[in-house]
Design a protein around this motif. Structure first.
Motif, PDB file in Angstrom:
ATOM      1  N   CYS A 141       0.850  -1.193   0.000  1.00 20.70           N
ATOM      2  CA  CYS A 141       0.000   0.000   0.000  1.00 20.70           C
ATOM      3  C   CYS A 141       0.883   1.240   0.000  1.00 20.70           C
TER       4      CYS A 141
ATOM      5  N   LEU B 142      -8.393  -0.122   4.228  1.00 18.57           N
ATOM      6  CA  LEU B 142      -8.627   0.251   2.826  1.00 18.57           C
ATOM      7  C   LEU B 142     -10.114   0.210   2.483  1.00 18.57           C
TER       8      LEU B 142
ATOM      9  N   GLU C  72      -2.745  -2.872  -4.591  1.00 18.71           N
ATOM     10  CA  GLU C  72      -3.889  -2.931  -3.680  1.00 18.71           C
ATOM     11  C   GLU C  72      -5.041  -3.704  -4.317  1.00 18.71           C
TER      12      GLU C  72
END
Length: 177
Positions: A40, A86, A111
């Motif tokens: 990330c 997320l 991601e």
């Protein structure tokens, strides 16, 4: 207390020992942050996931069953926490976008892959693997560790990592065919 094993520290954390948690944190926070950063690009997401991870370790240390390496258990918590952060940010970002107050959250390609691994066809195939094979796949493929690093993390010889990875590939090919 610094010469105690991670397993001993986790047992102490389960008994409410804050110093044991501090030592466990100091031992693992650097590599944990680095590994999450590989997945990330948002430093705020990584920071929140790291913080959430150690809160979860504090609250759930008694849930560690004593098998495998504590570092692998902590990593499992960390990656799930990062995905939760997320998801929460995407949900919040969409709500804000509807109100036209801020732009949407930018998602990196990595991601998207991590989310697919957690929720796509590959997730189902990975869950069919034994925990030992799944841990090797996660460490080498998803985390990008060498077989030596994976062996150190999982507490198994390098040759065992290679053998388990070969078996996992065969089983994944069959499950995804």
């Amino acid at each position: 207390m610094h010469d105690r094993t991670d397993a001993d520290l986790l047992a102490s954390v389960a008994d409410g020992d804050r110093e044991a948690l501090r030592i466990l944190h100091d031992r693992h926070v650097v590599w944990l942050r680095l590994r999450l950063t590989r997945r990330c690009s948002d430093a705020d997401v990584v920071d929140e996931a790291v913080q959430d991870t150690f809160v979860a370790v504090w609250r759930g240390a008694a849930q560690w069953n004593g098998t495998g390496e504590p570092a692998a258990w902590i990593w499992g918590i960390a990656i799930r926490r990062m995905l939760g952060v997320l998801r929460g940010r995407r949900r919040w970002g969409r709500d804000r976008t509807l109100q036209e107050s801020t732009p949407t959250v930018v998602t990196t390609a990595e991601e998207v892959v991590v989310m697919g691994v957690q929720h796509g066809d590959l997730a189902g195939a990975l869950m069919l693997l034994s925990p030992e094979l799944r841990a090797v796949v996660q460490a080498t493929v998803l985390d990008g560790l060498t077989t030596r690093e994976a062996g150190d993390l999982l507490g198994i010889p390098t040759g065992t990592v290679k053998t388990r990875m070969m078996r996992a590939r065969i089983e994944l090919r069959g499950a995804l065919a």
